[in-house]
Design a protein around this motif. Structure first.
Motif, PDB file in Angstrom:
ATOM      1  N   GLU A 187      -9.446 -33.689 -16.442  1.00  0.00           N
ATOM      2  CA  GLU A 187      -9.820 -33.630 -17.866  1.00  0.00           C
ATOM      3  C   GLU A 187     -10.073 -35.019 -18.434  1.00  0.00           C
ATOM      4  O   GLU A 187     -10.904 -35.216 -19.327  1.00  0.00           O
ATOM      5  CB  GLU A 187      -8.750 -32.896 -18.685  1.00  0.00           C
ATOM      6  CG  GLU A 187      -7.418 -33.607 -18.825  1.00  0.00           C
ATOM      7  CD  GLU A 187      -6.460 -33.397 -17.664  1.00  0.00           C
ATOM      8  OE1 GLU A 187      -5.336 -33.888 -17.742  1.00  0.00           O
ATOM      9  OE2 GLU A 187      -6.853 -32.728 -16.672  1.00  0.00           O
ATOM     10  N   TYR A 197       0.222 -33.786 -19.924  1.00  0.00           N
ATOM     11  CA  TYR A 197      -0.225 -33.197 -18.660  1.00  0.00           C
ATOM     12  C   TYR A 197      -1.100 -34.167 -17.863  1.00  0.00           C
ATOM     13  O   TYR A 197      -1.176 -34.087 -16.639  1.00  0.00           O
ATOM     14  CB  TYR A 197      -0.986 -31.890 -18.925  1.00  0.00           C
ATOM     15  CG  TYR A 197      -1.931 -31.957 -20.110  1.00  0.00           C
ATOM     16  CD1 TYR A 197      -3.212 -32.478 -19.989  1.00  0.00           C
ATOM     17  CD2 TYR A 197      -1.521 -31.507 -21.359  1.00  0.00           C
ATOM     18  CE1 TYR A 197      -4.064 -32.562 -21.075  1.00  0.00           C
ATOM     19  CE2 TYR A 197      -2.371 -31.583 -22.467  1.00  0.00           C
ATOM     20  CZ  TYR A 197      -3.643 -32.108 -22.316  1.00  0.00           C
ATOM     21  OH  TYR A 197      -4.480 -32.193 -23.398  1.00  0.00           O
ATOM     22  N   ASP A 259      -6.367 -27.508 -13.222  1.00  0.00           N
ATOM     23  CA  ASP A 259      -6.154 -26.935 -14.553  1.00  0.00           C
ATOM     24  C   ASP A 259      -4.835 -27.459 -15.098  1.00  0.00           C
ATOM     25  O   ASP A 259      -3.770 -27.209 -14.521  1.00  0.00           O
ATOM     26  CB  ASP A 259      -6.115 -25.410 -14.445  1.00  0.00           C
ATOM     27  CG  ASP A 259      -5.946 -24.727 -15.797  1.00  0.00           C
ATOM     28  OD1 ASP A 259      -5.612 -25.416 -16.776  1.00  0.00           O
ATOM     29  OD2 ASP A 259      -6.138 -23.502 -15.862  1.00  0.00           O
ATOM     30  N   PRO A 260      -4.854 -28.186 -16.220  1.00  0.00           N
ATOM     31  CA  PRO A 260      -3.602 -28.731 -16.764  1.00  0.00           C
ATOM     32  C   PRO A 260      -2.535 -27.664 -17.023  1.00  0.00           C
ATOM     33  O   PRO A 260      -1.343 -27.955 -16.952  1.00  0.00           O
ATOM     34  CB  PRO A 260      -4.045 -29.389 -18.077  1.00  0.00           C
ATOM     35  CG  PRO A 260      -5.481 -29.709 -17.872  1.00  0.00           C
ATOM     36  CD  PRO A 260      -6.018 -28.605 -17.008  1.00  0.00           C
ATOM     37  N   GLN A 261      -2.971 -26.446 -17.328  1.00  0.00           N
ATOM     38  CA  GLN A 261      -1.998 -25.392 -17.635  1.00  0.00           C
ATOM     39  C   GLN A 261      -1.229 -24.939 -16.392  1.00  0.00           C
ATOM     40  O   GLN A 261      -0.212 -24.239 -16.517  1.00  0.00           O
ATOM     41  CB  GLN A 261      -2.710 -24.195 -18.270  1.00  0.00           C
ATOM     42  CG  GLN A 261      -3.493 -24.555 -19.520  1.00  0.00           C
ATOM     43  CD  GLN A 261      -2.656 -25.269 -20.556  1.00  0.00           C
ATOM     44  OE1 GLN A 261      -1.676 -24.726 -21.061  1.00  0.00           O
ATOM     45  NE2 GLN A 261      -3.007 -26.506 -20.875  1.00  0.00           N
ATOM     46  N   HIS A 262      -1.700 -25.301 -15.211  1.00  0.00           N
ATOM     47  CA  HIS A 262      -1.008 -24.930 -13.976  1.00  0.00           C
ATOM     48  C   HIS A 262      -0.052 -26.016 -13.488  1.00  0.00           C
ATOM     49  O   HIS A 262       0.628 -25.825 -12.482  1.00  0.00           O
ATOM     50  CB  HIS A 262      -2.029 -24.606 -12.869  1.00  0.00           C
ATOM     51  CG  HIS A 262      -2.852 -23.395 -13.167  1.00  0.00           C
ATOM     52  ND1 HIS A 262      -4.067 -23.146 -12.560  1.00  0.00           N
ATOM     53  CD2 HIS A 262      -2.650 -22.357 -14.033  1.00  0.00           C
ATOM     54  CE1 HIS A 262      -4.570 -22.005 -13.027  1.00  0.00           C
ATOM     55  NE2 HIS A 262      -3.721 -21.520 -13.927  1.00  0.00           N
ATOM     56  N   ARG A 263      -0.016 -27.140 -14.182  1.00  0.00           N
ATOM     57  CA  ARG A 263       0.941 -28.196 -13.848  1.00  0.00           C
ATOM     58  C   ARG A 263       2.295 -27.893 -14.483  1.00  0.00           C
ATOM     59  O   ARG A 263       2.381 -27.026 -15.356  1.00  0.00           O
ATOM     60  CB  ARG A 263       0.416 -29.558 -14.351  1.00  0.00           C
ATOM     61  CG  ARG A 263      -0.893 -29.966 -13.690  1.00  0.00           C
ATOM     62  CD  ARG A 263      -1.500 -31.225 -14.308  1.00  0.00           C
ATOM     63  NE  ARG A 263      -2.947 -31.263 -14.057  1.00  0.00           N
ATOM     64  CZ  ARG A 263      -3.841 -31.881 -14.801  1.00  0.00           C
ATOM     65  NH1 ARG A 263      -3.435 -32.592 -15.863  1.00  0.00           N
ATOM     66  NH2 ARG A 263      -5.122 -31.826 -14.511  1.00  0.00           N
ATOM     67  N   ALA A 265       5.308 -27.943 -17.051  1.00  0.00           N
ATOM     68  CA  ALA A 265       5.150 -27.954 -18.508  1.00  0.00           C
ATOM     69  C   ALA A 265       5.459 -29.310 -19.125  1.00  0.00           C
ATOM     70  O   ALA A 265       4.978 -29.621 -20.213  1.00  0.00           O
ATOM     71  CB  ALA A 265       6.038 -26.878 -19.132  1.00  0.00           C
ATOM     72  N   GLU A 423      -0.351 -30.435 -27.583  1.00  0.00           N
ATOM     73  CA  GLU A 423      -0.344 -28.981 -27.796  1.00  0.00           C
ATOM     74  C   GLU A 423      -1.793 -28.507 -27.928  1.00  0.00           C
ATOM     75  O   GLU A 423      -2.253 -28.150 -29.029  1.00  0.00           O
ATOM     76  CB  GLU A 423       0.477 -28.630 -29.033  1.00  0.00           C
ATOM     77  CG  GLU A 423       1.940 -29.048 -28.933  1.00  0.00           C
ATOM     78  CD  GLU A 423       2.762 -28.639 -30.131  1.00  0.00           C
ATOM     79  OE1 GLU A 423       2.415 -27.611 -30.759  1.00  0.00           O
ATOM     80  OE2 GLU A 423       3.728 -29.337 -30.448  1.00  0.00           O
ATOM     81  N   ALA A 425      -3.485 -25.826 -27.030  1.00  0.00           N
ATOM     82  CA  ALA A 425      -3.790 -24.457 -27.459  1.00  0.00           C
ATOM     83  C   ALA A 425      -3.663 -24.326 -28.978  1.00  0.00           C
ATOM     84  O   ALA A 425      -4.512 -23.701 -29.637  1.00  0.00           O
ATOM     85  CB  ALA A 425      -2.857 -23.470 -26.753  1.00  0.00           C
ATOM     86  N   LEU A 464      -7.571 -27.242 -21.397  1.00  0.00           N
ATOM     87  CA  LEU A 464      -6.920 -25.958 -21.133  1.00  0.00           C
ATOM     88  C   LEU A 464      -7.450 -25.304 -19.856  1.00  0.00           C
ATOM     89  O   LEU A 464      -7.041 -24.197 -19.516  1.00  0.00           O
ATOM     90  CB  LEU A 464      -7.122 -25.020 -22.327  1.00  0.00           C
ATOM     91  CG  LEU A 464      -6.308 -25.396 -23.577  1.00  0.00           C
ATOM     92  CD1 LEU A 464      -6.854 -24.699 -24.811  1.00  0.00           C
ATOM     93  CD2 LEU A 464      -4.834 -25.060 -23.374  1.00  0.00           C
ATOM     94  N   ASP A 466     -10.457 -24.161 -19.241  1.00  0.00           N
ATOM     95  CA  ASP A 466     -11.483 -23.132 -19.426  1.00  0.00           C
ATOM     96  C   ASP A 466     -12.866 -23.795 -19.377  1.00  0.00           C
ATOM     97  O   ASP A 466     -13.529 -24.010 -20.404  1.00  0.00           O
ATOM     98  CB  ASP A 466     -11.274 -22.407 -20.761  1.00  0.00           C
ATOM     99  CG  ASP A 466     -12.120 -21.141 -20.877  1.00  0.00           C
ATOM    100  OD1 ASP A 466     -13.050 -20.988 -20.061  1.00  0.00           O
ATOM    101  OD2 ASP A 466     -11.851 -20.322 -21.771  1.00  0.00           O
TER     102      ASP A 466
END
Length: 507
Positions: A187, A197, A259-263, A265, A423, A425, A464, A466
């Motif tokens: 990203e 992230y 994907d940062p969301q899979h790293r 938290a 944050e 999202a 995110l 996407d």
């Protein structure tokens, strides 16, 4: 080593020996003559690495140094002083006696995996404190980590990458990206929104390098390396070094998720996953600079620190009621001198007294609260600014309707706070809610904010993970920017570069 000829910086710091040199400038050992102590002095030449105006860069540099100096953690190098002199910016830091992690790795082949865990755990503790401010390091790599004589690690260059250029993919006129491509998250490479992230990805690269002796992605050009970060999976470290525990390999792969969301938290969560792999009670190996030495448990992050807002200073009441008018004058003076943190404290302290004297909803108090929120943002105190901005936005919307321009501006600033707090999202939801209001204002002849909101939405979608939605958003935005501003507009060039990464255009 190169010896200086007695050069003085800021009339106080005598330069001695060059200990580092790169595209951004030089690092010297030196002496603080006033306190008679050894220091490290970093000299930066902004005109060599950034295309923006020098005065603006200096302002950002001093602000970033002020923000980073707020982090209190033993694993972070202490900032003593900062400023500008002639064409150079200077940063005076604690002198760290030890070896940088790149040299430490080179001297120990293979690097004991227990050492790798110990280094990573200490870095997690530092990042947990840094992200709580919030600050994103943006350039975590072995050259920015020192291993001290007692085995503890110290992180350097906090905030410098942020100052030099917020768009880390922009190339300097030497053709090199600002930042370090080998450690750059997908990203970040695409110009998306960065957050905690992003540092966790760099930690994954660093940990992979410690365990295997090599970074996961290499190439003959910086752009080639960045492309591999975006599209190629890393080789699991146990294929390169079978004795590495399976749990450690799995953690490295999670940190290196595209994907940062899979790293993981947070740095706190990463620390907890490293904890079972840390060495137990016993004697260190006795090797020089053994990073397992600080354990049983290293400088563990404070689990709830990031969720506890900084206390608002209380007004002084030693001599009757505080003088609101005098405090306002003092705030103006401090802001004029660039002393933002002190101005924030006075504003926070005087607000209750001003409300008692003039009424909670009086114009005086409303103006003070707007100044307080704006000053908190300027000081990088996004966690404290966010509730102030939300309250101001709600009050304006109640009085003047949801489409009130001032209410929308407070909400826009609140969304920026959410973005800075890592944050994505929540920030994305707020920008999406704002966009219809700003798009309806095209008739006013000022589409700039709507374009910027759409750009931020695209970058947050990248953060995110996407990519299809980000691509669709940015393709539409590019079309509108080119129609309204022409294909040569800088925003069009930035969007085109991001789309190039996504494989949609050829520049």
């Amino acid at each position: 080593m190169t010896m200086a000829t007695g050069r003085m910086v800021a009339g106080r710091y005598e330069l001695s020996t060059i200990i580092g040199q790169g595209g951004m400038g030089q690092v010297w050992t030196g002496y603080d003559q006033r306190l008679d102590r050894r220091v490290a002095v970093k000299l930066l030449r902004p005109d060599k690495v950034a295309g923006q105006e020098a005065d603006e860069l200096r302002r950002r540099f001093v602000r970033e140094c002020r923000v980073t100096a707020r982090v209190d953690h033993p694993g972070l190098v202490t900032v003593h002083d900062a400023g500008s002199e002639g064409e150079e910016l200077f940063l005076v830091m604690q002198y760290v006696d030890g070896a940088d992690l790149a040299d430490h790795l080179a001297e120990h082949d293979p690097y004991p995996w227990q050492w790798s865990v110990a280094v990573a755990a200490q870095l997690c503790a530092v990042l947990s404190a840094v992200h709580a401010v919030p600050i994103v390091h943006r350039d975590l790599k072995p050259r920015n980590v020192m291993v001290k004589q007692d085995g503890t690690v110290t992180v350097l260059d906090l905030g410098v990458a942020s100052v030099m250029d917020t768009d880390t993919t922009r190339l300097t006129h030497t053709g090199s990206p600002i930042g370090s491509p080998a450690y750059m998250a997908p990203e970040q490479a695409m110009g998306g929104a960065v957050g905690p992230y992003t540092d966790l990805y760099a930690l994954g690269v660093l940990l992979h390098e410690l365990l295997s002796g090599q970074v996961p992605f290499t190439g003959t050009t910086a752009l080639g390396v960045l492309h591999r970060h975006l599209y190629e999976p890393p080789v699991p470290v146990r294929q390169l070094r079978p004795e590495v525990p399976e749990a450690l390999e799995a953690l490295v792969l999670r940190l290196l998720a595209k994907d940062p969301q899979h790293r993981p938290a947070s740095a706190q969560e990463t620390y907890e996953q490293l904890l079972p792999l840390l060495p137990g009670r016993g004697m260190p190996t006795g090797a020089p600079l053994d990073p397992t030495r600080p354990f049983l448990r290293p400088h563990a992050p404070w689990p709830d620190r990031a969720r506890v807002p900084a206390p608002r200073p209380q007004p002084a009441t030693a001599v009757g009621r505080p003088d609101v008018a005098a405090a306002v004058d003092e705030v103006k003076r401090l802001l004029g001198e660039g002393r933002v943190t002190q101005a924030v404290d006075i504003l926070g302290a005087i607000l209750p007294a001003a409300a008692a004297q003039h009424g909670e909803h009086s114009p005086v108090v409303r103006t003070l609260r707007k100044q307080y929120a704006a000053t908190l943002m300027d000081d990088g105190q996004y966690r404290r600014a966010l509730p102030e901005l939300r309250r101001l936005a709600d009050e304006r919307a109640t009085e003047s309707g949801q489409a009130d321009p001032q209410s929308l501006r407070f909400r826009y600033d609140a969304a920026q706070c959410l973005e800075q707090l890592g944050e994505p999202a929540a920030a994305l939801a707020e920008y999406r809610a704002l966009l219809p209001y700003y798009e309806n204002q095209y008739v006013s002849g000022d589409p700039e904010i709507a374009l910027e909101v759409r750009r931020r939405i695209g970058h947050l979608l990248l953060a995110l993970g996407d990519r299809p939605a980000a691509q669709d958003t940015l393709v539409r935005l590019l079309h509108d920017v080119e129609r309204l501003r022409g294909p040569g507009h800088p925003l069009a060039a930035d969007i085109r570069r991001t789309l190039q990464w996504l494989g949609q255009v050829h520049v």
